[in-house]
Design a protein around this motif. Structure first.
Motif, short mmCIF file in Angstrom:
data_model
loop_
_atom_site.label_atom_id
_atom_site.label_comp_id
_atom_site.label_asym_id
_atom_site.label_seq_id
_atom_site.Cartn_x
_atom_site.Cartn_y
_atom_site.Cartn_z
N THR A 58 0.87 -1.19 0.00
CA THR A 58 0.00 0.00 0.00
C THR A 58 0.90 1.23 0.00
OG1 THR A 58 -0.09 0.36 2.38
CG2 THR A 58 -1.71 -1.15 1.48
N ILE A 59 0.38 2.36 -0.51
CA ILE A 59 1.22 3.57 -0.50
C ILE A 59 1.21 4.21 0.89
CG2 ILE A 59 1.10 4.08 -2.97
CD1 ILE A 59 -0.95 6.26 -2.35
N GLY A 60 2.29 4.90 1.19
CA GLY A 60 2.41 5.55 2.50
C GLY A 60 2.44 4.51 3.60
N ASP A 61 1.64 4.73 4.62
CA ASP A 61 1.51 3.75 5.69
C ASP A 61 0.13 3.11 5.63
OD1 ASP A 61 2.70 2.70 8.33
OD2 ASP A 61 0.64 3.23 8.83
N VAL A 62 0.08 1.85 6.05
CA VAL A 62 -1.16 1.07 5.93
C VAL A 62 -2.29 1.64 6.80
CG1 VAL A 62 -2.13 -1.23 6.27
CG2 VAL A 62 0.23 -0.97 5.48
N SER A 63 -1.93 2.29 7.89
CA SER A 63 -2.97 2.71 8.85
C SER A 63 -3.71 3.97 8.41
CB SER A 63 -2.34 2.93 10.23
OG SER A 63 -1.44 4.01 10.16
N ILE A 64 -3.25 4.61 7.33
CA ILE A 64 -3.85 5.91 6.95
C ILE A 64 -4.62 5.80 5.63
CG2 ILE A 64 -3.35 8.35 6.45
CD1 ILE A 64 -0.65 7.62 8.08
N TYR A 65 -5.92 5.86 5.73
CA TYR A 65 -6.82 5.86 4.56
C TYR A 65 -6.46 4.79 3.53
CZ TYR A 65 -8.17 10.48 6.33
OH TYR A 65 -8.59 11.52 7.10
N PRO A 120 4.31 7.97 5.82
CA PRO A 120 3.05 8.54 5.32
C PRO A 120 3.29 9.77 4.44
CG PRO A 120 3.05 8.35 7.73
CD PRO A 120 4.45 8.14 7.27
N SER A 121 2.35 10.01 3.52
CA SER A 121 2.52 11.12 2.56
C SER A 121 2.65 12.47 3.26
CB SER A 121 1.34 11.14 1.58
OG SER A 121 0.12 11.19 2.29
N PHE A 122 1.85 12.70 4.29
CA PHE A 122 1.87 14.05 4.88
C PHE A 122 3.15 14.30 5.68
CE2 PHE A 122 -0.63 11.42 7.80
CZ PHE A 122 -0.05 11.68 9.03
N MET A 159 -6.17 15.65 3.34
CA MET A 159 -5.85 14.58 2.38
C MET A 159 -6.92 14.53 1.29
SD MET A 159 -3.20 12.95 3.87
CE MET A 159 -3.19 11.26 3.30
N LYS A 160 -6.59 13.84 0.20
CA LYS A 160 -7.52 13.56 -0.90
C LYS A 160 -8.22 14.83 -1.41
CE LYS A 160 -8.60 8.99 0.94
NZ LYS A 160 -9.66 8.02 1.17
N VAL A 161 -7.43 15.82 -1.77
CA VAL A 161 -8.00 17.09 -2.23
C VAL A 161 -8.75 16.88 -3.56
CG1 VAL A 161 -7.46 19.43 -2.97
CG2 VAL A 161 -6.23 18.43 -1.04
N LEU A 208 -3.70 13.31 -7.08
CA LEU A 208 -2.96 12.73 -5.95
C LEU A 208 -2.33 13.89 -5.19
CD1 LEU A 208 -2.18 9.89 -4.85
CD2 LEU A 208 0.00 10.17 -6.02
N SER A 209 -3.07 14.41 -4.23
CA SER A 209 -2.56 15.62 -3.59
C SER A 209 -3.06 15.78 -2.17
CB SER A 209 -2.97 16.85 -4.40
OG SER A 209 -4.36 17.01 -4.30
N LEU A 210 -2.30 16.55 -1.42
CA LEU A 210 -2.69 16.86 -0.05
C LEU A 210 -2.22 18.27 0.27
CD1 LEU A 210 -0.16 16.56 2.32
CD2 LEU A 210 -0.10 14.38 1.15
C1 LIG Z 1 -5.85 6.38 -0.16
S1 LIG Z 1 -4.92 7.68 0.60
C2 LIG Z 1 -3.51 6.80 1.10
C3 LIG Z 1 -2.67 7.54 2.13
C4 LIG Z 1 -1.42 6.79 2.49
N1 LIG Z 1 -1.74 5.53 3.13
C5 LIG Z 1 -0.46 7.60 3.38
O1 LIG Z 1 0.05 7.06 4.38
O2 LIG Z 1 -0.18 8.73 3.04
C6 LIG Z 1 -4.41 8.58 -0.80
C7 LIG Z 1 -4.14 10.03 -0.47
O3 LIG Z 1 -2.83 10.15 0.10
C8 LIG Z 1 -2.21 11.34 -0.34
N2 LIG Z 1 -1.00 10.98 -1.11
C9 LIG Z 1 -0.45 9.76 -1.17
N3 LIG Z 1 0.65 9.77 -1.93
C10 LIG Z 1 0.81 11.03 -2.37
C11 LIG Z 1 1.77 11.68 -3.21
N4 LIG Z 1 2.81 11.02 -3.75
N5 LIG Z 1 1.61 13.01 -3.45
C12 LIG Z 1 0.59 13.69 -2.91
N6 LIG Z 1 -0.36 13.13 -2.12
C13 LIG Z 1 -0.25 11.81 -1.85
C14 LIG Z 1 -3.26 12.08 -1.19
O4 LIG Z 1 -3.99 12.94 -0.34
C15 LIG Z 1 -4.11 10.93 -1.69
O5 LIG Z 1 -5.38 11.37 -2.09
#
Ligand SMILES: C[S@@+](CC[C@H](N)C(=O)[O-])C[C@H]1O[C@@H](n2cnc3c(N)ncnc32)[C@H](O)[C@@H]1O
Length: 225
Positions: free
Chosen positions: A94-101, A125-127, A170-172, A218-220
């Motif tokens: 999964t992208i970022g960390d598993v615990s976040i959305y 995590p992304s943020f 997240m998820k703008v 894909l933005s925050l």
């Molecule tokens: C389904 S969530 C997953 C979040 C992920 N698990 C994390 O730990 O960040 C997807 C959201 O994460 C953010 N995100 C993840 N990767 C990103 C990236 N490379 N650039 C900008 N935002 C990202 C965006 O807000 C996106 O809509």
């Protein structure tokens, strides 16, 4: 054995040593992929570390229909169960960390119902990666920060600033006008939007200096009072 691996947000160097070790020892590496999009951030991160023939794409549903979601996750859980019963070591990325959305959080319910044990390997995590990139602290001593989805709406998010010094949105996606409305109302000292961070078409926008932004799939955003 099933490993659920947070692979970070687009830059292979963000993979942890543990993630790399588990990926390399896996017989099958599952990469979830949206039906709507041809690209996969997780695939781009892992592709140089895993044999192509070990990779299986699972398309995740982009619907809010509860029955359809349940059917999709039931079937994915059964596919994973079959692989494990064949004695395979499986990694689910999964992208970022598993615990976040993460979409995995729905699948995990189904896996638990089937009595399947799994281990989670943390990812960046992304943020967190974004805050470090723009050198803005998420929280200093005595402060706190919140993480919220854009779809919660302007009123809800503006209210968060009564309690939190920094708010991560997240998820703008296409809710740019609402984001700019929040910036206008809160007047944060720092307000940044990160699009496609650490990826080819990365864009970092100072929201205090912009009033027109294109869609941001894909933005925050990070807003700090
Ligand atoms: C389904 S969530 C997953 C979040 C992920 N698990 C994390 O730990 O960040 C997807 C959201 O994460 C953010 N995100 C993840 N990767 C990103 C990236 N490379 N650039 C900008 N935002 C990202 C965006 O807000 C996106 O809509």
């Amino acid at each position: 054995m099933l490993y659920v691996i947070g692979v970070g947000v687009g830059k292979p160097e963000f993979l942890t040593l543990e993630a790399l070790e588990k990926l390399r020892k896996s017989d099958i590496v599952i990469v979830p992929k949206s039906k709507k999009s041809s690209r996969s951030v997780a695939f781009n991160v892992i592709k140089d570390f895993v044999d192509k023939d070990k990779i299986q794409f699972f398309s995740f549903p982009t619907t809010n229909d509860k029955d359809e979601l349940k059917r999709a996750y039931d079937s994915q859980a059964l596919m994973i169960e079959k692989l494990l019963n064949e004695g395979k070591t499986v990694s689910y990325t999964t992208i970022g960390d598993v615990s976040i959305y993460s979409t995995f959080n729905y699948l995990s319910e189904r896996l638990k119902d089937l009595g399947i044990y799994f281990e989670i390997i943390p990812g960046i995590p992304s943020f967190v990666a974004f805050a470090d990139r723009i050198k803005i602290p998420l929280s200093l001593k005595d402060e706190s920060f919140a993480v919220v989805e854009m779809k919660k709406g302007v009123g809800h998010i503006v209210k968060l600033f009564e309690y939190f010094d920094t708010v991560v949105i997240m998820k703008v996606n296409n809710r740019i006008d609402e984001l700019l409305e929040i910036v206008e109302m809160v007047k944060p000292k720092d307000a940044w939007l990160g699009k496609n961070l650490f990826l080819e078409k990365e864009e970092i926008v100072d929201l205090n200096k912009t009033d027109k932004i294109n869609e941001a799939y894909l933005s925050l955003a990070v807003l700090r009072r």
